[in-house]
Write a protein that holds these residues in place. Structure first.
Motif, PDB file in Angstrom:
ATOM      1  N   THR A 586       0.834  -1.208   0.000  1.00 14.36           N
ATOM      2  CA  THR A 586       0.000   0.000   0.000  1.00 14.36           C
ATOM      3  C   THR A 586       0.869   1.257   0.000  1.00 14.36           C
ATOM      4  N   SER A 587       2.177   1.063   0.066  1.00 21.37           N
ATOM      5  CA  SER A 587       3.179   2.111  -0.133  1.00 21.37           C
ATOM      6  C   SER A 587       4.413   1.397  -0.664  1.00 21.37           C
ATOM      7  N   PHE A 588       5.354   2.140  -1.242  1.00 26.35           N
ATOM      8  CA  PHE A 588       6.492   1.490  -1.893  1.00 26.35           C
ATOM      9  C   PHE A 588       7.692   1.386  -0.962  1.00 26.35           C
ATOM     10  N   TRP A 589       8.501   0.355  -1.205  1.00 27.43           N
ATOM     11  CA  TRP A 589       9.452  -0.155  -0.232  1.00 27.43           C
ATOM     12  C   TRP A 589      10.858   0.423  -0.415  1.00 27.43           C
ATOM     13  N   GLU A 590      11.675   0.157   0.591  1.00 24.30           N
ATOM     14  CA  GLU A 590      13.093   0.527   0.564  1.00 24.30           C
ATOM     15  C   GLU A 590      13.859  -0.337  -0.429  1.00 24.30           C
ATOM     16  N   VAL A 591      13.557  -1.618  -0.442  1.00 24.69           N
ATOM     17  CA  VAL A 591      14.185  -2.587  -1.342  1.00 24.69           C
ATOM     18  C   VAL A 591      13.099  -3.537  -1.818  1.00 24.69           C
ATOM     19  N   TYR A 592      13.129  -3.864  -3.117  1.00 25.57           N
ATOM     20  CA  TYR A 592      12.257  -4.909  -3.632  1.00 25.57           C
ATOM     21  C   TYR A 592      13.068  -5.796  -4.557  1.00 25.57           C
ATOM     22  N   ASN A 593      13.176  -7.048  -4.181  1.00 24.61           N
ATOM     23  CA  ASN A 593      13.866  -8.035  -4.996  1.00 24.61           C
ATOM     24  C   ASN A 593      12.855  -9.084  -5.428  1.00 24.61           C
ATOM     25  N   PRO A 594      12.483  -9.111  -6.709  1.00 24.94           N
ATOM     26  CA  PRO A 594      11.467 -10.063  -7.173  1.00 24.94           C
ATOM     27  C   PRO A 594      11.830 -11.517  -6.896  1.00 24.94           C
ATOM     28  N   ALA A 595      13.117 -11.808  -6.697  1.00 27.39           N
ATOM     29  CA  ALA A 595      13.534 -13.190  -6.452  1.00 27.39           C
ATOM     30  C   ALA A 595      13.193 -13.656  -5.043  1.00 27.39           C
ATOM     31  N   GLU A 596      12.906 -12.707  -4.132  1.00 31.25           N
ATOM     32  CA  GLU A 596      12.578 -13.079  -2.761  1.00 31.25           C
ATOM     33  C   GLU A 596      11.119 -13.514  -2.653  1.00 31.25           C
ATOM     34  N   THR A 597      10.806 -14.281  -1.605  1.00 30.88           N
ATOM     35  CA  THR A 597       9.440 -14.750  -1.386  1.00 30.88           C
ATOM     36  C   THR A 597       9.059 -14.582   0.079  1.00 30.88           C
ATOM     37  N   GLY A 598       7.755 -14.482   0.319  1.00 30.38           N
ATOM     38  CA  GLY A 598       7.234 -14.475   1.676  1.00 30.38           C
ATOM     39  C   GLY A 598       7.860 -13.422   2.574  1.00 30.38           C
ATOM     40  N   VAL A 599       8.217 -13.847   3.793  1.00 26.92           N
ATOM     41  CA  VAL A 599       8.763 -12.913   4.795  1.00 26.92           C
ATOM     42  C   VAL A 599      10.162 -12.438   4.441  1.00 26.92           C
ATOM     43  N   GLN A 600      10.789 -13.016   3.406  1.00 25.37           N
ATOM     44  CA  GLN A 600      12.089 -12.490   2.960  1.00 25.37           C
ATOM     45  C   GLN A 600      11.977 -11.022   2.560  1.00 25.37           C
ATOM     46  N   HIS A 601      10.817 -10.616   2.090  1.00 29.70           N
ATOM     47  CA  HIS A 601      10.615  -9.234   1.666  1.00 29.70           C
ATOM     48  C   HIS A 601      10.676  -8.241   2.831  1.00 29.70           C
ATOM     49  N   TYR A 602      10.606  -8.726   4.060  1.00 28.19           N
ATOM     50  CA  TYR A 602      10.571  -7.824   5.213  1.00 28.19           C
ATOM     51  C   TYR A 602      11.917  -7.703   5.914  1.00 28.19           C
ATOM     52  N   ALA A 603      12.858  -8.576   5.590  1.00 30.97           N
ATOM     53  CA  ALA A 603      14.126  -8.648   6.334  1.00 30.97           C
ATOM     54  C   ALA A 603      15.169  -7.696   5.763  1.00 30.97           C
ATOM     55  N   MET A 604      15.979  -7.119   6.654  1.00 34.40           N
ATOM     56  CA  MET A 604      17.100  -6.271   6.257  1.00 34.40           C
ATOM     57  C   MET A 604      17.946  -5.982   7.485  1.00 34.40           C
ATOM     58  N   TYR A 605      19.199  -5.685   7.280  1.00 34.91           N
ATOM     59  CA  TYR A 605      20.132  -5.354   8.367  1.00 34.91           C
ATOM     60  C   TYR A 605      20.264  -6.497   9.385  1.00 34.91           C
ATOM     61  N   GLY A 606      20.039  -7.713   8.939  1.00 39.11           N
ATOM     62  CA  GLY A 606      20.128  -8.843   9.848  1.00 39.11           C
ATOM     63  C   GLY A 606      18.952  -8.952  10.793  1.00 39.11           C
ATOM     64  N   ARG A 607      17.866  -8.217  10.509  1.00 43.07           N
ATOM     65  CA  ARG A 607      16.685  -8.237  11.373  1.00 43.07           C
ATOM     66  C   ARG A 607      15.481  -8.686  10.553  1.00 43.07           C
ATOM     67  N   ALA A 608      14.611  -9.438  11.192  1.00 43.30           N
ATOM     68  CA  ALA A 608      13.496 -10.059  10.483  1.00 43.30           C
ATOM     69  C   ALA A 608      12.575  -9.037   9.828  1.00 43.30           C
ATOM     70  N   PHE A 609      12.438  -7.852  10.456  1.00 40.44           N
ATOM     71  CA  PHE A 609      11.530  -6.841   9.920  1.00 40.44           C
ATOM     72  C   PHE A 609      12.237  -5.495   9.807  1.00 40.44           C
ATOM     73  N   GLY A 610      13.513  -5.535   9.479  1.00 44.65           N
ATOM     74  CA  GLY A 610      14.307  -4.306   9.392  1.00 44.65           C
ATOM     75  C   GLY A 610      14.039  -3.473   8.165  1.00 44.65           C
ATOM     76  N   ARG A 611      13.435  -4.045   7.144  1.00 42.19           N
ATOM     77  CA  ARG A 611      13.197  -3.318   5.894  1.00 42.19           C
ATOM     78  C   ARG A 611      12.042  -2.337   6.048  1.00 42.19           C
ATOM     79  N   SER A 612      12.197  -1.183   5.443  1.00 43.36           N
ATOM     80  CA  SER A 612      11.124  -0.187   5.410  1.00 43.36           C
ATOM     81  C   SER A 612      10.178  -0.501   4.255  1.00 43.36           C
TER      82      SER A 612
END
Length: 734
Positions: A586-612
């Protein structure tokens, strides 16, 4: 009636704007030392960041406001005038150098020529002044200094103060005496959840889309804690141990009470977990927003593109606050690279000069310069480039004249950190960022940094000319010319037909990346042959490391648009931003990698939900669609001259508005017809047609190879009948 008159006569536009300026000047407003309120406000805003309910301060040096400021202005009065004075801080008042006893809240200024001085001290907040009389009012024409360099000798004679550096006062939108700058707050409005689901582990509340604001608890009763876990995703809100943000509200209520939590948060979902016997009937929120008016518009024949534009607008709205920030969940900081893109989007949506200049000043801070902006080398260069663009779009020369000294000291810091080849290379304390990309080398002298420095030096040359410093202009232009020559001598690889990524130990590396190559295209550093070579060898070549951040997709797609590849870019836009929409964004992300799936889209900085999941740089279609599809861009300062070069890019039709300093340029374009209404300034329409086009109100000139041009007058409507060429297809190099 007024709008029709303005359209009928370009001279009235100028007169109308002039009269508005006069009215604005006669209205009192709170004033301060320029840049100080911006620094003070950014310090307060950025220190609201928390992670896991823990205060999280910035990584870089904080500056502060000057606590003692002298304000003055000269007036010529035909009659005596009563003047009210309001300040933020302790103050004294002088008329013609003579102090008025006590703390006067109102003074009478006699007829004749007089100078009013008000000196204000405030350690906690920014010293500010509001002066209200019939003709004597506080505005940006007042002069201010943080040191008046005055002393008194043994005879009582005051010293010469000619060495004092006076600047025009800063101001914003505090136009009432009781609207204190120190009480600055963004507006709020109520919003309500779309669904609530209770379970044994808590109550999950869904607000339907990404949002930002203050949670309000309704009907709180009992003794215990209410813990609220916030989530941009449902998974984050339900993961108590990994949710990036949460709040704890302690209750000791014998009867039902409503409570508003004190800190704003970003979320779509909120998971409410209670302890003890405390209960909560429901929650709502106060949505916090900047309230800027949307002036830019875009609509087209492709509904997916319309959806991308709308979500880009909403993403940008969320990240437009007191300043342009990076993202609303995690950092909530002012990052120069993120802000630079926001400025460009702003010129095609809000055209709000105040937020741009406020953000530029907050990022710069004060002397002495001890590190790069945000500690990032490339972010320092984006700061210089933002000033170039600010002048080009707005024509605000006074901003550059006022703050050119801060540009000088920032550039001298940069030039002092070059290696023996005269190239920028990361030293101790320098963060060479470029992009979030796996395995991207930052070692040695990176070509991308040299290119940004070169453009920054060109900006310094331009600004030096504007302030009348011919010596500086010559110096910076020579530095830029030398570095540009080095860029091609040291980094161009004839075999790879591209600029290589870096030099290590004085030698080219074999690695080719997209960054320097795509920037060199829209900076027009390449010749025509090099542009075409780089398009094939880099931009359309899948063997070159792909970009997975909207941040650098912004520039990659801009480079392709600058080469006329709007057909290709539209498909990429639909695939990339459309890919996020298909995943429920519903808003656009900090990083989007089409190769990722599921909760991988939320992870960053070594944290499960670090991605904006709401990042300002994700909103770049606002800029691309305005500049390269509607095709509107200034060619001289403040849209005094501009081009309109529409490119459908495979669309059947599109329509929109592009804001300028004095009115909006309105455009409709289909495969057979264009309708354009111009604003102030002189426009040039450029387009291709497979048939001889017709326009009854303009003169079309054939430029060859199906290209046509037409000069456009201010405040005039044009209809052009033509035939758009068929979209071209380009195979990618594998």
């Amino acid at each position: 009636m007024k709008n029709n008159m303005l359209k009928a006569c370009p001279l009235l536009i100028t007169l109308f704007v002039f009269c508005q300026d006069l009215l604005a000047q006669s209205r009192p407003t709170w004033i301060w030392y320029p840049g100080d309120f911006e620094i003070w406000l950014s310090n307060n805003m950025q220190n609201r960041r928390t992670e896991r309910n823990t205060f999280y301060p910035v990584f870089w040096k904080y500056d502060s406001h000057y606590p003692l400021i002298d304000f003055h202005k000269d007036f010529d009065l035909t009659t005596a005038e009563a003047v009210k004075i309001y300040t933020e801080g302790a103050y004294n008042v002088k008329i013609d150098g003579r102090a008025i006893e006590g703390v006067p809240q109102q003074i009478t200024v006699p007829a004749g020529h007089h100078r009013i001085n008000i000196k204000v001290f405030n350690q906690a907040n920014v010293p500010a002044v509001y002066v209200e009389g019939k003709t004597i009012v506080s505005d940006s024409s007042w002069l201010v200094t943080f040191e008046d360099k005055e002393w008194i000798d043994e005879t009582g004679k005051a010293s010469d103060v000619s060495a004092t550096k006076w600047l025009n006062a800063g101001s914003w939108n505090f136009h009432h005496s009781q609207t204190l700058p120190s009480a600055c707050k963004l507006p709020v409005r109520p919003q309500y959840a779309v669904s609530t689901n209770k379970s044994n582990s808590g109550t999950l509340v869904d607000f339907g889309k990404e949002t930002f604001g203050f949670i309000r608890l309704h009907g709180v009763q009992g003794t215990g804690n209410v813990t609220l876990y916030y989530g941009e995703s449902k998974e984050e809100a339900l993961h108590a141990k990994s949710a990036e943000t949460y709040d704890v509200f302690s209750s000791r209520q014998s009867s039902k009470t409503d409570s508003l939590l004190p800190s704003s948060k970003a979320f779509r979902y909120v998971n409410i977990v209670t302890s003890g016997d405390v209960k909560v009937d429901s929650i709502s929120m106060l949505y916090e927003y900047a309230g800027l008016k949307e002036r830019g518009q875009f609509r087209c024949s492709d509904e997916e593109v319309n959806r991308i534009y709308d979500i880009s607008k909403y993403t940008f709205e969320l990240n437009t606050r007191e300043f342009f920030i990076d993202g609303i969940k995690r950092d909530r900081w002012v990052w120069s690279g993120d802000a630079y893109q926001s400025y460009l989007m702003n010129y095609y949506l809000y055209f709000d000069n105040a937020t741009v200049s406020r953000t530029i000043l907050a990022l710069r801070g004060k002397d002495p310069v001890t590190s790069h902006i945000n500690t990032i080398m490339d972010y320092t260069f984006y700061w210089f480039l933002s000033i170039y663009d600010y002048y080009l779009y707005t024509g605000d020369q006074s901003f550059i004249k006022q703050f050119y000294p801060r540009m000088q000291t920032m550039m001298e810091y940069c030039l002092g950190r070059r290696n023996k080849e005269g190239l920028m290379q990361g030293l101790s304390g320098d963060w060479v960022f470029i992009d979030w990309a796996d395995g991207l080398s930052k070692k040695g002298a990176v070509s991308f940094e040299q290119l940004l420095l070169c453009r920054s030096l060109e900006t310094m040359g331009l600004c030096a000319d504007l302030v009348g410093d011919k010596s500086d202009a010559a110096k910076y232009n020579q530095y830029a010319a030398t570095l540009k020559k080095q860029l091609f001598e040291l980094y161009w690889n004839q075999q790879q037909q591209a600029l290589v990524h870096s030099r290590v130990d004085g030698q080219q590396t074999a690695n080719v990346t997209r960054y320097a190559n795509m920037f060199a295209i829209f900076y027009d550093y390449f010749n025509a042959a090099q542009k075409n070579a780089v398009k094939q060898s880099v931009l359309l070549n899948d063997s070159i490391q792909k970009i997975t951040t909207p941040y650098m997709r912004f520039y990659e797609l801009e480079a392709l648009c600058a080469m006329g590849e709007q057909d290709y870019v539209l498909k990429e836009m639909k695939d990339y931003w459309g890919g996020m929409l298909k995943l429920g964004a519903t808003s656009f992300w900090e990083v989007y990698n089409p190769a990722e799936t599921g909760v991988q889209h939320y992870a960053m900085y070594g944290r499960a939900f670090g991605r904006s999941l709401c990042h300002a740089w994700g909103a770049s279609p606002l800029y691309l669609l305005g500049k390269y599809y509607l095709g509107v861009k200034p060619t001289s300062a403040g849209y005094n001259t501009y081009t309109v070069q529409p490119a459908l890019g495979g669309l059947q039709w599109m329509e929109g508005k592009v804001p300028t300093p004095n009115g909006d340029i309105v455009l409709y374009c289909s495969t057979k017809e264009m309708k354009i209404t111009t604003a102030a300034g002189t426009g040039l329409l450029r387009f291709r047609s497979k048939i001889k086009p017709v326009c009854k109100t303009g003169t079309l000139v054939n430029k060859g190879e199906d290209w046509y041009e037409m000069a456009m007058r201010a405040a005039t409507s044009y209809v052009v009948n033509y035939q758009a060429p068929k979209p071209e297809t380009h195979a990618k190099t594998r």
